[in-house]
Design a protein around this motif. Structure first.
Motif, PDB file in Angstrom:
ATOM      1  N   VAL A  45       0.844  -1.200   0.000  1.00 49.47           N
ATOM      2  CA  VAL A  45       0.000   0.000   0.000  1.00 49.47           C
ATOM      3  C   VAL A  45       0.877   1.247   0.000  1.00 49.47           C
ATOM      4  O   VAL A  45       0.659   2.174  -0.789  1.00 49.47           O
ATOM      5  CB  VAL A  45      -0.973   0.000   1.199  1.00 49.47           C
ATOM      6  CG1 VAL A  45      -1.633   1.355   1.374  1.00 49.47           C
ATOM      7  CG2 VAL A  45      -2.029  -1.078   1.020  1.00 49.47           C
ATOM      8  N   GLU A  46       1.900   1.274   0.843  1.00 48.75           N
ATOM      9  CA  GLU A  46       2.792   2.432   0.897  1.00 48.75           C
ATOM     10  C   GLU A  46       3.525   2.625  -0.427  1.00 48.75           C
ATOM     11  O   GLU A  46       3.651   3.749  -0.916  1.00 48.75           O
ATOM     12  CB  GLU A  46       3.799   2.269   2.030  1.00 48.75           C
ATOM     13  CG  GLU A  46       3.183   2.404   3.403  1.00 48.75           C
ATOM     14  CD  GLU A  46       4.192   2.163   4.514  1.00 48.75           C
ATOM     15  OE1 GLU A  46       5.416   2.188   4.246  1.00 48.75           O
ATOM     16  OE2 GLU A  46       3.758   1.956   5.655  1.00 48.75           O
ATOM     17  N   ALA A  47       4.020   1.541  -1.008  1.00 52.73           N
ATOM     18  CA  ALA A  47       4.753   1.637  -2.272  1.00 52.73           C
ATOM     19  C   ALA A  47       3.860   2.116  -3.406  1.00 52.73           C
ATOM     20  O   ALA A  47       4.274   2.927  -4.243  1.00 52.73           O
ATOM     21  CB  ALA A  47       5.381   0.287  -2.614  1.00 52.73           C
ATOM     22  N   VAL A  48       2.626   1.644  -3.439  1.00 54.37           N
ATOM     23  CA  VAL A  48       1.693   2.057  -4.486  1.00 54.37           C
ATOM     24  C   VAL A  48       1.285   3.515  -4.296  1.00 54.37           C
ATOM     25  O   VAL A  48       1.186   4.269  -5.263  1.00 54.37           O
ATOM     26  CB  VAL A  48       0.468   1.118  -4.534  1.00 54.37           C
ATOM     27  CG1 VAL A  48      -0.625   1.684  -5.406  1.00 54.37           C
ATOM     28  CG2 VAL A  48       0.890  -0.254  -5.032  1.00 54.37           C
ATOM     29  N   GLN A  49       1.085   3.921  -3.055  1.00 51.64           N
ATOM     30  CA  GLN A  49       0.760   5.318  -2.796  1.00 51.64           C
ATOM     31  C   GLN A  49       1.877   6.223  -3.309  1.00 51.64           C
ATOM     32  O   GLN A  49       1.616   7.261  -3.923  1.00 51.64           O
ATOM     33  CB  GLN A  49       0.536   5.557  -1.301  1.00 51.64           C
ATOM     34  CG  GLN A  49      -0.755   4.970  -0.799  1.00 51.64           C
ATOM     35  CD  GLN A  49      -0.872   5.008   0.712  1.00 51.64           C
ATOM     36  OE1 GLN A  49       0.124   5.136   1.420  1.00 51.64           O
ATOM     37  NE2 GLN A  49      -2.072   4.877   1.207  1.00 51.64           N
ATOM     38  N   GLU A  50       3.104   5.813  -3.090  1.00 55.88           N
ATOM     39  CA  GLU A  50       4.244   6.591  -3.563  1.00 55.88           C
ATOM     40  C   GLU A  50       4.339   6.558  -5.092  1.00 55.88           C
ATOM     41  O   GLU A  50       4.509   7.590  -5.734  1.00 55.88           O
ATOM     42  CB  GLU A  50       5.538   6.050  -2.959  1.00 55.88           C
ATOM     43  CG  GLU A  50       6.756   6.861  -3.322  1.00 55.88           C
ATOM     44  CD  GLU A  50       8.004   6.355  -2.629  1.00 55.88           C
ATOM     45  OE1 GLU A  50       9.034   6.270  -3.310  1.00 55.88           O
ATOM     46  OE2 GLU A  50       7.935   6.036  -1.427  1.00 55.88           O
ATOM     47  N   GLU A  51       4.220   5.379  -5.679  1.00 54.94           N
ATOM     48  CA  GLU A  51       4.330   5.228  -7.138  1.00 54.94           C
ATOM     49  C   GLU A  51       3.300   6.062  -7.884  1.00 54.94           C
ATOM     50  O   GLU A  51       3.598   6.693  -8.898  1.00 54.94           O
ATOM     51  CB  GLU A  51       4.183   3.754  -7.520  1.00 54.94           C
ATOM     52  CG  GLU A  51       4.150   3.485  -9.004  1.00 54.94           C
ATOM     53  CD  GLU A  51       5.477   3.699  -9.705  1.00 54.94           C
ATOM     54  OE1 GLU A  51       5.460   3.947 -10.924  1.00 54.94           O
ATOM     55  OE2 GLU A  51       6.539   3.610  -9.049  1.00 54.94           O
ATOM     56  N   PHE A  52       2.068   6.062  -7.381  1.00 52.05           N
ATOM     57  CA  PHE A  52       0.974   6.738  -8.077  1.00 52.05           C
ATOM     58  C   PHE A  52       0.638   8.093  -7.452  1.00 52.05           C
ATOM     59  O   PHE A  52      -0.342   8.716  -7.837  1.00 52.05           O
ATOM     60  CB  PHE A  52      -0.266   5.841  -8.112  1.00 52.05           C
ATOM     61  CG  PHE A  52      -0.080   4.632  -8.983  1.00 52.05           C
ATOM     62  CD1 PHE A  52      -0.288   4.698 -10.346  1.00 52.05           C
ATOM     63  CD2 PHE A  52       0.338   3.426  -8.434  1.00 52.05           C
ATOM     64  CE1 PHE A  52      -0.101   3.580 -11.155  1.00 52.05           C
ATOM     65  CE2 PHE A  52       0.529   2.300  -9.228  1.00 52.05           C
ATOM     66  CZ  PHE A  52       0.311   2.386 -10.595  1.00 52.05           C
ATOM     67  N   PHE A  61      -7.529   3.454  -1.379  1.00 56.57           N
ATOM     68  CA  PHE A  61      -6.584   2.424  -1.764  1.00 56.57           C
ATOM     69  C   PHE A  61      -6.312   1.451  -0.629  1.00 56.57           C
ATOM     70  O   PHE A  61      -5.924   0.313  -0.870  1.00 56.57           O
ATOM     71  CB  PHE A  61      -5.267   2.990  -2.286  1.00 56.57           C
ATOM     72  CG  PHE A  61      -4.376   1.912  -2.806  1.00 56.57           C
ATOM     73  CD1 PHE A  61      -4.695   1.268  -3.988  1.00 56.57           C
ATOM     74  CD2 PHE A  61      -3.298   1.474  -2.091  1.00 56.57           C
ATOM     75  CE1 PHE A  61      -3.930   0.221  -4.456  1.00 56.57           C
ATOM     76  CE2 PHE A  61      -2.527   0.430  -2.553  1.00 56.57           C
ATOM     77  CZ  PHE A  61      -2.839  -0.192  -3.732  1.00 56.57           C
ATOM     78  N   SER A  62      -6.538   1.866   0.596  1.00 52.61           N
ATOM     79  CA  SER A  62      -6.289   0.956   1.710  1.00 52.61           C
ATOM     80  C   SER A  62      -7.179  -0.280   1.628  1.00 52.61           C
ATOM     81  O   SER A  62      -6.910  -1.288   2.268  1.00 52.61           O
ATOM     82  CB  SER A  62      -6.462   1.661   3.052  1.00 52.61           C
ATOM     83  OG  SER A  62      -7.808   2.030   3.234  1.00 52.61           O
ATOM     84  N   GLU A  63      -8.240  -0.224   0.796  1.00 55.67           N
ATOM     85  CA  GLU A  63      -9.078  -1.399   0.566  1.00 55.67           C
ATOM     86  C   GLU A  63      -8.262  -2.566   0.021  1.00 55.67           C
ATOM     87  O   GLU A  63      -8.628  -3.711   0.193  1.00 55.67           O
ATOM     88  CB  GLU A  63     -10.176  -1.093  -0.465  1.00 55.67           C
ATOM     89  CG  GLU A  63     -11.207  -0.111  -0.027  1.00 55.67           C
ATOM     90  CD  GLU A  63     -12.139   0.236  -1.180  1.00 55.67           C
ATOM     91  OE1 GLU A  63     -12.385  -0.623  -2.047  1.00 55.67           O
ATOM     92  OE2 GLU A  63     -12.616   1.375  -1.214  1.00 55.67           O
ATOM     93  N   VAL A  64      -7.149  -2.264  -0.630  1.00 57.93           N
ATOM     94  CA  VAL A  64      -6.344  -3.314  -1.240  1.00 57.93           C
ATOM     95  C   VAL A  64      -5.889  -4.328  -0.193  1.00 57.93           C
ATOM     96  O   VAL A  64      -5.697  -5.488  -0.488  1.00 57.93           O
ATOM     97  CB  VAL A  64      -5.143  -2.710  -1.999  1.00 57.93           C
ATOM     98  CG1 VAL A  64      -4.154  -3.775  -2.414  1.00 57.93           C
ATOM     99  CG2 VAL A  64      -5.648  -1.966  -3.218  1.00 57.93           C
ATOM    100  N   ILE A  77      -6.909   1.382  -8.421  1.00 63.35           N
ATOM    101  CA  ILE A  77      -5.931   2.435  -8.730  1.00 63.35           C
ATOM    102  C   ILE A  77      -6.374   3.229  -9.946  1.00 63.35           C
ATOM    103  O   ILE A  77      -6.291   4.461  -9.952  1.00 63.35           O
ATOM    104  CB  ILE A  77      -4.536   1.816  -8.966  1.00 63.35           C
ATOM    105  CG1 ILE A  77      -4.028   1.147  -7.688  1.00 63.35           C
ATOM    106  CG2 ILE A  77      -3.547   2.901  -9.422  1.00 63.35           C
ATOM    107  CD1 ILE A  77      -2.829   0.266  -7.917  1.00 63.35           C
ATOM    108  N   VAL A  78      -6.887   2.551 -10.977  1.00 67.00           N
ATOM    109  CA  VAL A  78      -7.386   3.258 -12.159  1.00 67.00           C
ATOM    110  C   VAL A  78      -8.492   4.225 -11.764  1.00 67.00           C
ATOM    111  O   VAL A  78      -8.500   5.380 -12.175  1.00 67.00           O
ATOM    112  CB  VAL A  78      -7.902   2.256 -13.231  1.00 67.00           C
ATOM    113  CG1 VAL A  78      -8.657   2.971 -14.329  1.00 67.00           C
ATOM    114  CG2 VAL A  78      -6.754   1.447 -13.815  1.00 67.00           C
ATOM    115  N   ASP A  79      -9.405   3.767 -10.934  1.00 66.15           N
ATOM    116  CA  ASP A  79     -10.523   4.602 -10.486  1.00 66.15           C
ATOM    117  C   ASP A  79     -10.023   5.814  -9.705  1.00 66.15           C
ATOM    118  O   ASP A  79     -10.488   6.940  -9.905  1.00 66.15           O
ATOM    119  CB  ASP A  79     -11.484   3.766  -9.643  1.00 66.15           C
ATOM    120  CG  ASP A  79     -12.756   4.521  -9.325  1.00 66.15           C
ATOM    121  OD1 ASP A  79     -13.343   5.115 -10.244  1.00 66.15           O
ATOM    122  OD2 ASP A  79     -13.147   4.528  -8.137  1.00 66.15           O
TER     123      ASP A  79
END
Length: 82
Positions: A45-52, A61-64, A77-79
């Motif tokens: 989650v942290e890495a994706v938050q940073e990437e996007f 996104f925390s739903e992931v 993420i697309v949404d």
């Protein structure tokens, strides 16, 4: 951002953070199949938050953390990035 771009970047994050063989990843692959546990999901989650650069939509996104399928994570993420 289109789904294909998000999918590519998401897979790159998985590879970078967890050394996952991205050729094994499809929309129906589960995080469990990749060997990721709940602590790994927090890292993801942290890495994706940073990437996007997800700042305003962090809670969405925390739903992931509770999502099992890679494809569903990509859809979220697309949404968020629309």
């Amino acid at each position: 951002m289109d789904r294909a771009s998000v999918a590519t970047r998401f897979k790159d994050v998985l590879d970078r953070e967890f050394l996952v063989d991205i050729s094994r990843i499809s929309d129906t692959t589960t995080f469990e199949e990749l060997g990721l546990d709940s602590l790994d999901m927090l890292t993801l989650v942290e890495a994706v938050q940073e990437e996007f650069q997800l700042k305003q939509s962090v809670s969405r996104f925390s739903e992931v953390e509770t999502i099992r399928l890679i494809g569903r994570a990509i859809d979220i993420i697309v949404d968020i990035t629309k």
